[in-house]
Design a protein around this motif. Structure first.
Motif, PDB file in Angstrom:
ATOM      1  N   SER A  55       0.826  -1.215   0.000  1.00 37.66           N
ATOM      2  CA  SER A  55       0.000   0.000   0.000  1.00 37.66           C
ATOM      3  C   SER A  55       0.854   1.257   0.000  1.00 37.66           C
ATOM      4  O   SER A  55       0.557   2.228  -0.707  1.00 37.66           O
ATOM      5  N   THR A  56       1.932   1.260   0.769  1.00 45.85           N
ATOM      6  CA  THR A  56       2.806   2.426   0.804  1.00 45.85           C
ATOM      7  C   THR A  56       3.480   2.658  -0.544  1.00 45.85           C
ATOM      8  O   THR A  56       3.686   3.797  -0.960  1.00 45.85           O
ATOM      9  N   SER A  57       3.824   1.556  -1.230  1.00 53.27           N
ATOM     10  CA  SER A  57       4.454   1.713  -2.546  1.00 53.27           C
ATOM     11  C   SER A  57       3.491   2.301  -3.571  1.00 53.27           C
ATOM     12  O   SER A  57       3.930   2.867  -4.581  1.00 53.27           O
ATOM     13  N   GLU A  63      -0.742  11.143   1.151  1.00 50.70           N
ATOM     14  CA  GLU A  63      -1.235  10.037   1.978  1.00 50.70           C
ATOM     15  C   GLU A  63      -0.142   9.507   2.897  1.00 50.70           C
ATOM     16  O   GLU A  63      -0.411   9.163   4.055  1.00 50.70           O
ATOM     17  N   ILE A  64       1.080   9.455   2.402  1.00 50.15           N
ATOM     18  CA  ILE A  64       2.189   8.974   3.236  1.00 50.15           C
ATOM     19  C   ILE A  64       2.454   9.952   4.374  1.00 50.15           C
ATOM     20  O   ILE A  64       2.675   9.539   5.523  1.00 50.15           O
ATOM     21  N   ASN A  65       2.438  11.230   4.086  1.00 51.50           N
ATOM     22  CA  ASN A  65       2.652  12.228   5.148  1.00 51.50           C
ATOM     23  C   ASN A  65       1.516  12.193   6.161  1.00 51.50           C
ATOM     24  O   ASN A  65       1.745  12.334   7.372  1.00 51.50           O
ATOM     25  N   GLY A  69       4.187   8.136   7.398  1.00 53.78           N
ATOM     26  CA  GLY A  69       5.220   7.383   6.686  1.00 53.78           C
ATOM     27  C   GLY A  69       4.741   6.070   6.125  1.00 53.78           C
ATOM     28  O   GLY A  69       5.414   5.491   5.265  1.00 53.78           O
ATOM     29  N   TYR A  70       3.590   5.573   6.577  1.00 53.76           N
ATOM     30  CA  TYR A  70       3.084   4.285   6.104  1.00 53.76           C
ATOM     31  C   TYR A  70       1.580   4.395   5.870  1.00 53.76           C
ATOM     32  O   TYR A  70       0.875   5.121   6.568  1.00 53.76           O
ATOM     33  N   PRO A 271       8.960  10.491  -6.816  1.00 54.16           N
ATOM     34  CA  PRO A 271       7.903  10.007  -5.925  1.00 54.16           C
ATOM     35  C   PRO A 271       8.389  10.036  -4.478  1.00 54.16           C
ATOM     36  O   PRO A 271       9.582  10.248  -4.213  1.00 54.16           O
ATOM     37  N   PRO A 272       7.498   9.833  -3.520  1.00 60.23           N
ATOM     38  CA  PRO A 272       7.923   9.850  -2.111  1.00 60.23           C
ATOM     39  C   PRO A 272       9.015   8.816  -1.835  1.00 60.23           C
ATOM     40  O   PRO A 272       9.068   7.757  -2.457  1.00 60.23           O
ATOM     41  N   THR A 273       9.881   9.170  -0.905  1.00 68.68           N
ATOM     42  CA  THR A 273      10.995   8.279  -0.570  1.00 68.68           C
ATOM     43  C   THR A 273      10.505   6.926  -0.096  1.00 68.68           C
ATOM     44  O   THR A 273      11.005   5.880  -0.515  1.00 68.68           O
ATOM     45  N   GLN A 274       9.494   6.917   0.788  1.00 73.63           N
ATOM     46  CA  GLN A 274       8.974   5.649   1.289  1.00 73.63           C
ATOM     47  C   GLN A 274       8.368   4.811   0.174  1.00 73.63           C
ATOM     48  O   GLN A 274       8.479   3.581   0.184  1.00 73.63           O
ATOM     49  N   ALA A 275       7.709   5.449  -0.787  1.00 75.19           N
ATOM     50  CA  ALA A 275       7.114   4.712  -1.893  1.00 75.19           C
ATOM     51  C   ALA A 275       8.195   4.050  -2.745  1.00 75.19           C
ATOM     52  O   ALA A 275       8.036   2.903  -3.183  1.00 75.19           O
ATOM     53  N   LEU A 276       9.298   4.759  -2.992  1.00 79.16           N
ATOM     54  CA  LEU A 276      10.400   4.175  -3.753  1.00 79.16           C
ATOM     55  C   LEU A 276      10.988   2.974  -3.025  1.00 79.16           C
ATOM     56  O   LEU A 276      11.257   1.925  -3.624  1.00 79.16           O
TER      57      LEU A 276
END
Length: 310
Positions: A55-57, A63-65, A69-70, A271-276
């Motif tokens: 989901s985070t990817s 949405e991540i913020n 972060g998740y 893209p967001p760091t967490q998504a990468l």
């Protein structure tokens, strides 16, 4: 006249199922319910983190913020992270390298393990007991990191893919498992093949291996997962980043959170760091997750049989 009641007749009078061992009877409903509950909890503990990763990817930066972060379930899923990761040549090349190392390494390890296990399972072969003792000693004494590195350097394997395969080509644990399985094959079957004029290699290829498909599938899965997930050996022996496997590239993404190499110079809005990071994690999990269901049915039979026989 007193009736002579024997044990079998007494068991028949008490009805079927009476006198059977407790593990052969049907568990009570409470036990079945507790087992089902425990299974549900275990599945949830495994599936929940995986769902968060996927989901985070797929989530957007907002949405991540908002989720700290998740993300559990993205409202507007996007493939930007996957497209960014696969757009450059770093991850795609790393995937090809990992696939090649996994396929070649698994083949080399299976052939070496099966040949060694068959030789050690036949009593009376040359140096049977000393070689078996050396294999068992590896469970107690492992070589150090520096001696292995010096050996790889002396063999000229630095910056070579063989440095990722040859040092761990044969696992002592897998060798013992396969040897135990081979020792469970009836010796009369092999003796009859020898009387018919079959060589040892023909016996191994046409009799032993077909009868041992379960344990070979399990051991092959162990080797494949080991080669696919290994990154420390690549970190030690590969100085050329173009030869890095996927796991080492994944480590770099997790530490840096941004594209590396040629990708870093060509990107615009990232893209967001967490998504990468999560996108690379998903790409690293997919191959093994796709293979495992086809081999899972062999696990119980292969491992248990190889562990208890011999």
């Amino acid at each position: 006249m007193t009736e002579l009641i024997t044990e079998p007749s007494r068991r028949r009078r008490r009805g079927p199922g009476v006198g059977r061992p407790i593990w052969m009877g049907r568990p009570p409903a409470v036990v079945l319910a507790l087992k089902a509950l425990a299974l549900i909890v275990i599945v949830a503990l495994i599936a929940f983190p995986f769902l968060i990763v996927v989901s985070t990817s797929l989530a957007t930066e907002a949405e991540i913020n908002a989720g700290g972060g998740y993300v559990l379930l993205p409202t507007t899923p996007t493939l930007d992270a996957y497209l960014q990761v696969l757009a450059g040549d770093v991850v795609t090349r790393a995937i090809v390298v990992s696939l090649g190392v996994t396929v070649v390494g698994t083949a080399v390890s299976l052939v070496s393990t099966v040949l060694a296990a068959y030789a050690l399972s036949r009593r009376g072969t040359l140096l049977h007991r000393p070689l078996l003792t050396l294999v068992l000693l590896t469970f107690l004494f492992t070589p150090g990191l520096i001696p292995i590195y010096l050996m790889i350097k002396q063999l000229g394997l630095l910056d070579s893919y063989w440095a990722l395969i040859l040092p761990g080509a044969v696992s002592a644990f897998n060798l013992v498992i396969v040897r135990g399985f081979f020792m469970g094959i009836p010796g009369e079957l092999l003796d009859s093949a020898r009387i018919d004029g079959a060589s040892e290699f023909r016996i191994l290829a046409q009799i032993v291996v077909p009868l041992s498909r379960a344990v070979i599938a399990v051991i092959g899965m162990f080797y494949a997962v080991g080669y696919w997930n290994a990154f420390f050996s690549a970190l030690l022996y590969l100085n050329d980043s173009t030869k890095w496997p996927l796991q080492l590239v994944l480590r770099t993404y997790v530490l840096q959170g941004t594209p590396i190499g040629k990708e870093a110079a060509e990107v615009g809005v990232l893209p967001p760091t967490q998504a990468l990071q999560m996108a690379v994690v998903v790409l690293a999990i997919i191959p093994i997750a796709c293979i495992y269901p086809f081999l899972q049915r062999h696990f119980r039979r292969g491992v248990l049989t190889g562990a208890v026989k011999g």
